[in-house]
Design a protein around this motif. Structure first.
Motif, PDB file in Angstrom:
ATOM      1  N   SER A   1       0.940  -1.127   0.092  1.00  8.73           N
ATOM      2  CA  SER A   1      -0.054  -0.022   0.022  1.00  8.73           C
ATOM      3  C   SER A   1       0.849   1.377  -0.159  1.00  8.73           C
ATOM      4  CB  SER A   1      -0.860  -0.193   1.259  1.00  8.73           C
ATOM      5  OG  SER A   1      -0.287   0.217   2.377  1.00  8.73           O
ATOM      6  N   ILE A   2       0.177   2.302  -0.451  1.00 13.87           N
ATOM      7  CA  ILE A   2       1.295   3.691  -0.392  1.00 13.87           C
ATOM      8  C   ILE A   2       1.372   3.733   1.022  1.00 13.87           C
ATOM      9  CG2 ILE A   2       0.518   4.276  -2.725  1.00 13.87           C
ATOM     10  CD1 ILE A   2      -1.556   6.357  -1.604  1.00 13.87           C
ATOM     11  N   VAL A   3       2.039   4.711   1.433  1.00 10.43           N
ATOM     12  CA  VAL A   3       2.277   5.289   2.772  1.00 10.43           C
ATOM     13  C   VAL A   3       1.359   6.510   3.123  1.00 10.43           C
ATOM     14  CG1 VAL A   3       4.014   6.208   4.423  1.00 10.43           C
ATOM     15  CG2 VAL A   3       4.755   4.538   2.764  1.00 10.43           C
ATOM     16  N   ALA A   4       0.217   6.144   3.500  1.00 14.98           N
ATOM     17  CA  ALA A   4      -0.843   7.443   3.641  1.00 14.98           C
ATOM     18  C   ALA A   4      -1.919   6.666   4.595  1.00 14.98           C
ATOM     19  CB  ALA A   4      -1.475   7.914   2.448  1.00 14.98           C
ATOM     20  N   SER A   5      -2.551   7.391   5.227  1.00 11.99           N
ATOM     21  CA  SER A   5      -3.749   7.034   5.706  1.00 11.99           C
ATOM     22  C   SER A   5      -4.881   6.733   4.874  1.00 11.99           C
ATOM     23  CB  SER A   5      -4.272   8.050   6.902  1.00 11.99           C
ATOM     24  OG  SER A   5      -3.294   8.306   7.780  1.00 11.99           O
ATOM     25  N   GLY A   6      -5.565   5.687   5.172  1.00  9.91           N
ATOM     26  CA  GLY A   6      -6.847   5.514   4.552  1.00  9.91           C
ATOM     27  C   GLY A   6      -6.701   5.001   3.252  1.00  9.91           C
ATOM     28  N   THR A   7      -5.899   3.803   2.877  1.00 15.30           N
ATOM     29  CA  THR A   7      -5.712   3.433   1.428  1.00 15.30           C
ATOM     30  C   THR A   7      -5.572   2.000   1.418  1.00 15.30           C
ATOM     31  OG1 THR A   7      -3.187   3.466   1.569  1.00 15.30           O
ATOM     32  CG2 THR A   7      -4.125   5.664   0.811  1.00 15.30           C
ATOM     33  N   GLU A   8      -6.179   1.342   0.279  1.00 14.58           N
ATOM     34  CA  GLU A   8      -6.118   0.054   0.311  1.00 14.58           C
ATOM     35  C   GLU A   8      -4.977  -0.570  -0.072  1.00 14.58           C
ATOM     36  OE1 GLU A   8      -7.172   2.191  -2.078  1.00 14.58           O
ATOM     37  OE2 GLU A   8      -7.164   1.192  -3.959  1.00 14.58           O
ATOM     38  N   ALA A   9      -5.019  -2.003   0.428  1.00 15.03           N
ATOM     39  CA  ALA A   9      -3.834  -2.704  -0.074  1.00 15.03           C
ATOM     40  C   ALA A   9      -4.026  -3.376  -1.223  1.00 15.03           C
ATOM     41  CB  ALA A   9      -3.598  -3.694   1.035  1.00 15.03           C
ATOM     42  N   PHE A  10      -3.006  -3.861  -2.002  1.00 17.88           N
ATOM     43  CA  PHE A  10      -3.060  -4.480  -3.160  1.00 17.88           C
ATOM     44  C   PHE A  10      -2.449  -5.683  -3.229  1.00 17.88           C
ATOM     45  CE2 PHE A  10      -4.784  -1.018  -5.732  1.00 17.88           C
ATOM     46  CZ  PHE A  10      -4.198   0.088  -4.958  1.00 17.88           C
ATOM     47  N   PHE A  11      -2.867  -6.818  -3.429  1.00 16.53           N
ATOM     48  CA  PHE A  11      -2.414  -8.190  -3.090  1.00 16.53           C
ATOM     49  C   PHE A  11      -1.758  -8.795  -4.474  1.00 16.53           C
ATOM     50  CE2 PHE A  11      -3.724  -9.118   1.198  1.00 16.53           C
ATOM     51  CZ  PHE A  11      -4.699  -8.147   1.525  1.00 16.53           C
ATOM     52  N   GLY A  12      -0.803  -9.609  -4.028  1.00 16.26           N
ATOM     53  CA  GLY A  12      -0.291 -10.552  -5.057  1.00 16.26           C
ATOM     54  C   GLY A  12      -1.056 -11.653  -5.128  1.00 16.26           C
ATOM     55  N   GLN A  13      -0.690 -12.647  -6.084  1.00 17.10           N
ATOM     56  CA  GLN A  13      -1.651 -13.847  -6.508  1.00 17.10           C
ATOM     57  C   GLN A  13      -1.450 -15.098  -5.390  1.00 17.10           C
ATOM     58  OE1 GLN A  13      -4.021 -14.086  -8.895  1.00 17.10           O
ATOM     59  NE2 GLN A  13      -3.421 -12.037  -8.569  1.00 17.10           N
ATOM     60  N   GLY A  14      -0.321 -14.723  -4.461  1.00 13.93           N
ATOM     61  CA  GLY A  14      -0.588 -15.952  -3.228  1.00 13.93           C
ATOM     62  C   GLY A  14       0.441 -16.962  -3.596  1.00 13.93           C
ATOM     63  N   THR A  15       0.971 -17.486  -2.654  1.00 11.28           N
ATOM     64  CA  THR A  15       1.625 -18.872  -2.721  1.00 11.28           C
ATOM     65  C   THR A  15       1.160 -19.966  -2.016  1.00 11.28           C
ATOM     66  OG1 THR A  15       3.885 -17.857  -3.018  1.00 11.28           O
ATOM     67  CG2 THR A  15       3.783 -20.010  -2.085  1.00 11.28           C
ATOM     68  N   ARG A  16       0.472 -21.094  -2.546  1.00 13.07           N
ATOM     69  CA  ARG A  16       0.120 -22.211  -1.652  1.00 13.07           C
ATOM     70  C   ARG A  16       1.050 -23.202  -1.269  1.00 13.07           C
ATOM     71  NH1 ARG A  16      -4.594 -22.714   0.363  1.00 13.07           N
ATOM     72  NH2 ARG A  16      -5.375 -22.094  -1.417  1.00 13.07           N
ATOM     73  N   LEU A  17       1.390 -23.127   0.194  1.00 19.53           N
ATOM     74  CA  LEU A  17       2.650 -23.626   0.617  1.00 19.53           C
ATOM     75  C   LEU A  17       1.888 -24.813   1.569  1.00 19.53           C
ATOM     76  CD1 LEU A  17       5.394 -24.267   1.783  1.00 19.53           C
ATOM     77  CD2 LEU A  17       4.861 -22.835   3.705  1.00 19.53           C
ATOM     78  N   THR A  18       2.329 -26.258   1.159  1.00 13.92           N
ATOM     79  CA  THR A  18       2.006 -27.445   1.789  1.00 13.92           C
ATOM     80  C   THR A  18       3.199 -28.064   2.302  1.00 13.92           C
ATOM     81  OG1 THR A  18       0.342 -27.682   0.232  1.00 13.92           O
ATOM     82  CG2 THR A  18       0.884 -29.596   1.428  1.00 13.92           C
ATOM     83  N   VAL A  19       3.238 -28.203   3.835  1.00 19.20           N
ATOM     84  CA  VAL A  19       4.331 -28.981   4.505  1.00 19.20           C
ATOM     85  C   VAL A  19       3.980 -30.421   4.757  1.00 19.20           C
ATOM     86  CG1 VAL A  19       6.031 -28.674   6.338  1.00 19.20           C
ATOM     87  CG2 VAL A  19       5.021 -26.772   5.348  1.00 19.20           C
ATOM     88  N   VAL A  20       4.962 -31.166   4.196  1.00 17.94           N
ATOM     89  CA  VAL A  20       4.501 -32.589   4.367  1.00 17.94           C
ATOM     90  C   VAL A  20       5.475 -33.378   5.040  1.00 17.94           C
ATOM     91  CG1 VAL A  20       3.356 -32.847   1.985  1.00 17.94           C
ATOM     92  CG2 VAL A  20       5.808 -33.049   2.083  1.00 17.94           C
TER      93      VAL A  20
END
Lengths: 111, 113
Positions: free
Chosen positions: B94-113
């Motif tokens: 997010s930008i450094v300011a009050s009241g702004t949304e966060a933008f997400f990456g597509q994620g990592t699915r981690l499976t520990v076996v």
């Protein structure tokens, strides 16, 4: 912990009907609220936001309502479509602190 | 325009092995950076956030650590993975300011076996 909670974990609606997803937040000082949509296996995407000095904000087919008296937030989706099927999260923010998310509501659209 | 890259998309690791997930942001400077974890059927739990190079705040004490070696690079690490580390890990900015949304990456699915 998760200070933002949702009333219903799942919601099923008929295609074409309106959907209402509810959220209760805990911090009365929060000044910014966001609804995110998360499709399976993807990161959350911004839908709409509202600041604490407003009680309603409309977007394309979506409306967010904020009731600060009871600390309640809702997302209304008009004419729900199959593509709206996803998990919806509300999030609250105070100043420049990180967003706090609720557990999410899974919306299933029945064709 | 700003973009966020997160990799790998999926990862299967044995218990006790190390972990390194990387996230980079393009098109902006001095962003706030975040690591969230999402367990199945749950919300997003904030793990770490950073407001600048070398500045890391930990929200939940656990088997993970984060580092920010460059302005737009955020790394999530573990020396020895546990089964309970399995989950969907999301990087956001997010930008450094009050009241702004966060933008997400597509994620990592981690499976520990």
């Amino acid at each position: 912990g998760e200070s933002v909670g949702l009333h219903l974990p799942t919601l099923s609606v008929q295609e074409g009907d309106n959907s209402i997803i509810n959220c209760a937040y805990s911090n009365s000082a929060s000044d910014y609220f966001i609804w995110y949509k998360q499709e399976s296996g993807k990161g959350p995407q911004f839908i709409i936001d509202i600041r604490s000095n407003m009680d309603k904000r409309q977007g394309q087919r979506v409306t967010v309502l904020l009731n600060k008296t009871v600390k309640h937030l809702s997302l209304q989706i008009a004419a729900t479509q199959p593509g709206d099927s996803a998990v919806y999260f509300c999030a609250e923010l105070l100043g420049n602190t990180p967003l706090v998310f609720g557990k999410g509501t899974r919306l299933s659209v029945i064709a | 325009s700003q973009t966020i890259h997160q990799w790998p998309a999926t990862l299967v690791q044995p218990v006790g092995s190390p972990l390194s997930l990387e996230c980079t942001v393009e098109g902006t400077s001095n962003p706030n950076l975040y690591w969230y974890r999402q367990a199945a059927g749950r919300g997003l739990q904030l793990l770490f956030y950073s407001v600048g190079i070398g500045q890391i705040s930990s929200e939940v004490p656990q088997n993970l650590s984060a580092s920010r070696p460059q302005d737009r690079q955020f790394i999530l690490s573990s020396k020895k993975l546990l089964l309970s580390d399995s989950g969907f890990y999301l990087c956001a900015w997010s930008i450094v300011a009050s009241g702004t949304e966060a933008f997400f990456g597509q994620g990592t699915r981690l499976t520990v076996v």
